[in-house]
Design a protein around this motif. Structure first.
Motif, PDB file in Angstrom:
ATOM      1  N   TYR A 174       0.844  -1.194   0.000  1.00 18.33           N
ATOM      2  CA  TYR A 174       0.000   0.000   0.000  1.00 18.33           C
ATOM      3  C   TYR A 174       0.883   1.248   0.000  1.00 18.33           C
ATOM      4  O   TYR A 174       1.781   1.391   0.834  1.00 18.33           O
ATOM      5  CB  TYR A 174      -0.895   0.010   1.239  1.00 18.33           C
TER       6      TYR A 174
ATOM      7  N   ARG B 181      -0.730   2.649  11.585  1.00 18.38           N
ATOM      8  CA  ARG B 181       0.125   1.593  12.149  1.00 18.38           C
ATOM      9  C   ARG B 181       0.753   0.737  11.056  1.00 18.38           C
ATOM     10  O   ARG B 181       1.744   0.035  11.299  1.00 18.38           O
ATOM     11  CB  ARG B 181      -0.691   0.712  13.104  1.00 18.38           C
ATOM     12  N   GLU B 182       0.194   0.792   9.840  1.00 21.26           N
ATOM     13  CA  GLU B 182       0.671  -0.049   8.752  1.00 21.26           C
ATOM     14  C   GLU B 182       1.317   0.740   7.612  1.00 21.26           C
ATOM     15  O   GLU B 182       2.150   0.197   6.876  1.00 21.26           O
ATOM     16  CB  GLU B 182      -0.508  -0.857   8.168  1.00 21.26           C
ATOM     17  N   VAL B 183       0.935   2.010   7.462  1.00 21.89           N
ATOM     18  CA  VAL B 183       1.321   2.793   6.289  1.00 21.89           C
ATOM     19  C   VAL B 183       1.941   4.113   6.738  1.00 21.89           C
ATOM     20  O   VAL B 183       1.367   4.804   7.583  1.00 21.89           O
ATOM     21  CB  VAL B 183       0.090   3.067   5.393  1.00 21.89           C
TER      22      VAL B 183
END
Length: 304
Positions: A231, A268-270
């Motif tokens: 992403y 938290r992911e990107v």
């Protein structure tokens, strides 16, 4: 007004050792929709003269493939933005650099005048990344920046990124491929509406296409995997207001990241970051001018 096409055949614009620049200019206008002479020079051949680009553009205009619209402002009496005519748009439709990319041509003076401020600001945003890549020996050129990329986010709605950027960091022993959704804010919308864009990116991150049919089938995963192996990070680039006002807008983006559960999960992911356009123009995008929306000290965009 758009000039009528001359009888010169379109094949004269094919790439050749003598005149490849004409095709590059047409491709750049097809992809970026609009640009000034100076922007085209910085994008395609920064070491060339403005006069060279003016000659090429005027020849293309005489042939009926491009036209121009004047920029407003008392200090811009000799500055214009160039765009493709309908004939130019047809000519570039099947160019290799544009295959698979949706066409969004601006092919009239009226459309050009309405879209000029935002479109030229998006092009302006691209240029510091291209200059930084040349300086650092990285890979990022005119065709690695695609404006107005749309993705479904469910319920019949779409997210339209101002641009998607592809950038490759090259080193002696590795190559790091980076992708980013770019949002260019000219302070023409409310700060709250700007921050809501983060919710749309969070929805895209979670959105899964539902199979059509009577029996529910296992999902193939998030819809964004159709286009990206990872992403893309999300970059907000702000301009058009005082430093204090721009700082407040970045604070609002940070607040949305902290308070909205979907955006917090995305963060938290990107990697999510924001900066001021004038800062990356002056210092370069690789400088420590990016504010991480999840918190922390300013850093380069590649280290968010």
């Amino acid at each position: 007004m758009t000039r009528s096409p001359s009888r010169a055949p379109a094949t004269e614009l094919a790439p050749s050792p003598a005149e490849p620049l004409r095709l590059q200019v047409l491709t750049a206008l097809a992809l970026h929709r609009m640009a000034t002479t100076s922007q085209l020079r910085q994008m395609l051949r920064p070491d060339s003269s403005r006069q060279l680009f003016s000659r090429v553009l005027n020849k293309l205009r005489d042939a009926g493939f491009v036209d121009l619209t004047p920029l407003s402002g008392k200090d811009r009496s000799r500055t214009h933005a160039w765009y493709l005519t309908p004939e130019g748009a047809r000519l570039t439709r099947d160019l290799p650099a544009l295959r698979g990319r949706p066409p969004y041509p601006i092919t009239s003076t009226t459309a050009a005048s309405l879209k000029t401020p935002h479109t030229l600001t998006v092009v302006r945003t691209h240029l510091p990344f291209a200059a930084d890549a040349r300086r650092l020996g990285h890979e990022h050129g005119p065709w690695d920046w695609t404006p107005e990329v749309a993705h479904p986010i469910g319920e019949g709605e779409r997210l339209v990124a101002d641009a998607v950027m592809h950038y490759t960091v090259t080193g002696s022993e590795h190559r790091l491929k980076l992708r980013a959704f770019v949002e260019v804010d000219r302070t023409t919308m409310s700060s709250e509406r700007l921050a809501v864009k983060l919710i749309e990116y969070a929805r895209l991150f979670r959105y899964e296409t539902q199979p059509i049919g009577r029996h529910r089938q296992p999902s193939a995963g998030p819809a964004w995997l159709r286009w990206y192996p990872i992403y893309p990070r999300v970059l907000f680039i702000l301009t058009g207001a005082s430093p204090a006002r721009l700082r407040n807008r970045i604070n609002d983006l940070q607040a949305m990241t902290a308070q909205h559960p979907l955006v917090a999960a995305l963060a938290r992911e990107v990697p999510l970051g924001a900066t001021v356009l004038e800062d990356i123009e002056h210092h370069g995008p690789s400088a420590k001018v990016w504010v991480p929306l999840a918190g922390g000290q300013p850093r380069p965009w590649t280290h968010l």
